[in-house]
Scaffold this motif. Structure first.
Motif, PDB file in Angstrom:
ATOM      1  N   GLU A 130       1.063  -1.850  -0.284  1.00  0.00           N
ATOM      2  CA  GLU A 130       0.043  -0.292   0.008  1.00  0.00           C
ATOM      3  C   GLU A 130       0.981   1.156   0.274  1.00  0.00           C
ATOM      4  N   ASN A 131       2.207   0.999   0.473  1.00  0.00           N
ATOM      5  CA  ASN A 131       2.485   2.220   0.576  1.00  0.00           C
ATOM      6  C   ASN A 131       3.550   2.958  -0.601  1.00  0.00           C
ATOM      7  N   LEU A 132       3.668   1.334  -0.772  1.00  0.00           N
ATOM      8  CA  LEU A 132       4.266   1.555  -2.441  1.00  0.00           C
ATOM      9  C   LEU A 132       3.567   1.947  -3.382  1.00  0.00           C
ATOM     10  N   LYS A 133       2.097   1.549  -3.267  1.00  0.00           N
ATOM     11  CA  LYS A 133       1.042   2.259  -4.166  1.00  0.00           C
ATOM     12  C   LYS A 133       0.633   3.875  -4.289  1.00  0.00           C
ATOM     13  N   LYS A 134       1.263   4.483  -2.498  1.00  0.00           N
ATOM     14  CA  LYS A 134       0.711   5.698  -2.542  1.00  0.00           C
ATOM     15  C   LYS A 134       1.623   6.739  -3.276  1.00  0.00           C
TER      16      LYS A 134
END
Length: 136
Positions: free
Chosen positions: A93-97
């Protein structure tokens, strides 16, 4: 304002924007590439853990060495720890942000590729030495 001051200011502004774009702004293509690598590595890691566990249980090979003085049980534990701590949904999720700068994103991609290489090496050793099915 004279022309030389205008062009100097414009040139400086362009240099600053280029620097920011190159080192701090995250290109969307790199983010998508990193997400694909992340998901691929997570699947590769999960499949490897499942295959090693199945073999270990079927052959009572908990203490049998798989490679480089690691037993099956130790190797599976290390892979599972990597899966839990690194390849988790929070990190995805952090990467997708898309909050990472280009340099950080390049580092992440390089580390993902290194992990893919390590999983592939383990799979090859496992299939060649323990299953006798590797195609080299």
């Amino acid at each position: 304002m004279d022309a030389s001051l205008f062009w100097t200011t414009l040139g400086t502004l362009m240099a600053i924007l280029t620097f920011i774009y190159t080192y701090y702004k995250e290109p969307r293509e790199d983010t998508e590439y990193a997400i694909q690598k992340f998901e691929f590595l997570k699947k590769l890691n999960t499949d490897l853990i499942n295959d090693l566990t199945t073999y270990m249980i079927a052959n009572n090979a908990q203490e049998k060495e798989i490679m480089q003085q690691l037993t099956f049980e130790q190797g599976i534990r290390i892979l599972q720890k990597n899966l839990d701590q690194v390849m988790n949904d929070k990190n995805l999720e952090n990467l997708k942000k898309g909050k990472s700068g280009k340099r950080h994103l390049d580092f992440i991609i390089r580390k993902l590729e290194e992990n893919i290489q390590h999983c592939s090496e383990i799979r090859t050793v496992f299939e060649y030495y323990h299953l006798g099915t590797a195609k080299i």
